[in-house]
Design a protein around this motif. Structure first.
Motif, short mmCIF file in Angstrom:
data_model
loop_
_atom_site.label_atom_id
_atom_site.label_comp_id
_atom_site.label_asym_id
_atom_site.label_seq_id
_atom_site.Cartn_x
_atom_site.Cartn_y
_atom_site.Cartn_z
N LYS A 128 -2.22 9.07 -10.48
CA LYS A 128 -3.25 10.08 -10.71
C LYS A 128 -2.58 11.36 -11.20
N GLU A 129 -3.38 12.29 -11.66
CA GLU A 129 -2.85 13.57 -12.12
C GLU A 129 -1.99 14.21 -11.01
N ASN A 130 -0.85 14.76 -11.43
CA ASN A 130 0.14 15.42 -10.57
C ASN A 130 0.95 14.46 -9.71
N GLU A 131 0.75 13.16 -9.85
CA GLU A 131 1.59 12.20 -9.14
C GLU A 131 2.80 11.86 -10.00
N CYS A 132 3.88 11.44 -9.34
CA CYS A 132 5.15 11.21 -10.03
C CYS A 132 5.65 9.78 -9.83
N ILE A 133 6.55 9.42 -10.71
CA ILE A 133 7.32 8.19 -10.61
C ILE A 133 8.78 8.60 -10.71
N ILE A 153 0.91 14.88 -15.98
CA ILE A 153 0.51 16.28 -16.08
C ILE A 153 -1.01 16.40 -16.17
N SER A 154 -1.61 15.60 -17.05
CA SER A 154 -3.06 15.64 -17.17
C SER A 154 -3.56 14.35 -17.80
N ILE A 155 -4.83 14.07 -17.57
CA ILE A 155 -5.52 12.92 -18.14
C ILE A 155 -6.80 13.46 -18.76
N ASP A 156 -6.99 13.21 -20.06
CA ASP A 156 -8.15 13.77 -20.74
C ASP A 156 -8.55 12.91 -21.93
N LYS A 157 -9.76 12.46 -21.96
CA LYS A 157 -10.33 11.72 -23.09
C LYS A 157 -9.43 10.58 -23.57
N GLY A 158 -8.99 9.76 -22.67
CA GLY A 158 -8.18 8.61 -23.04
C GLY A 158 -6.74 8.94 -23.37
N SER A 159 -6.32 10.17 -23.11
CA SER A 159 -4.94 10.58 -23.38
C SER A 159 -4.28 11.02 -22.08
N VAL A 160 -3.03 10.67 -21.92
CA VAL A 160 -2.27 11.04 -20.74
C VAL A 160 -1.10 11.92 -21.17
N LYS A 161 -0.92 13.06 -20.52
CA LYS A 161 0.24 13.90 -20.78
C LYS A 161 1.23 13.68 -19.65
N LEU A 162 2.46 13.36 -20.04
CA LEU A 162 3.51 13.09 -19.08
C LEU A 162 4.59 14.15 -19.17
N GLY A 163 5.17 14.50 -18.04
CA GLY A 163 6.33 15.38 -18.02
C GLY A 163 7.53 14.59 -17.56
N PHE A 164 8.69 14.86 -18.18
CA PHE A 164 9.91 14.13 -17.86
C PHE A 164 10.97 15.10 -17.38
N GLU A 165 11.59 14.78 -16.27
CA GLU A 165 12.76 15.51 -15.80
C GLU A 165 13.91 14.52 -15.80
N ALA A 166 14.96 14.85 -16.54
CA ALA A 166 16.12 13.96 -16.65
C ALA A 166 17.34 14.81 -16.95
N PRO A 167 18.54 14.26 -16.74
CA PRO A 167 19.75 15.01 -17.06
C PRO A 167 19.75 15.38 -18.55
N PRO A 168 20.32 16.54 -18.90
CA PRO A 168 20.30 17.00 -20.30
C PRO A 168 21.00 16.05 -21.27
N GLU A 169 21.94 15.26 -20.78
CA GLU A 169 22.65 14.34 -21.68
C GLU A 169 21.84 13.09 -21.99
N MET A 170 20.71 12.91 -21.32
CA MET A 170 19.86 11.75 -21.56
C MET A 170 18.87 12.08 -22.67
N LEU A 171 18.88 11.28 -23.72
CA LEU A 171 17.98 11.47 -24.85
C LEU A 171 16.63 10.84 -24.53
N ILE A 172 15.57 11.62 -24.69
CA ILE A 172 14.21 11.11 -24.47
C ILE A 172 13.45 11.30 -25.78
N LEU A 173 13.01 10.19 -26.37
CA LEU A 173 12.30 10.23 -27.65
C LEU A 173 11.00 9.43 -27.55
N ARG A 174 10.00 9.88 -28.30
CA ARG A 174 8.82 9.04 -28.47
C ARG A 174 9.26 7.82 -29.27
#
Length: 76
Positions: free
Chosen positions: A7-12, A23-44
């Protein structure tokens, strides 16, 4: 594949250093926030695929250039 409902504001948490928060759920879209070490590359995924395709093109151009140089060297 692990499938979880959040649910919104819950984490994995993945391992000790990666946290994904809904972060939020709206009109079939989910916004996710990622916390990871800076050396880890996160890409769509679409960006990762685009980078891989550009790398393949660059490699092909490099191979063509090396073949041309090799032919020139043989003539000399």
């Amino acid at each position: 594949m692990l499938i979880l409902s959040r649910k919104e504001n819950e984490c994995i948490t993945i391992g000790d250093s990666i946290k994904i928060k809904v972060i939020s759920i709206d009109k079939g879209s989910v916004k996710l926030g990622f916390e990871a070490p800076p050396e880890m590359l996160i890409l769509r995924e679409e960006l990762k695929i685009a980078v891989q395709e550009e790398n393949k093109k660059s490699l092909q151009h490099s191979e063509i250039a090396l073949n041309q140089l090799s032919r020139i060297k043989k003539k000399i």
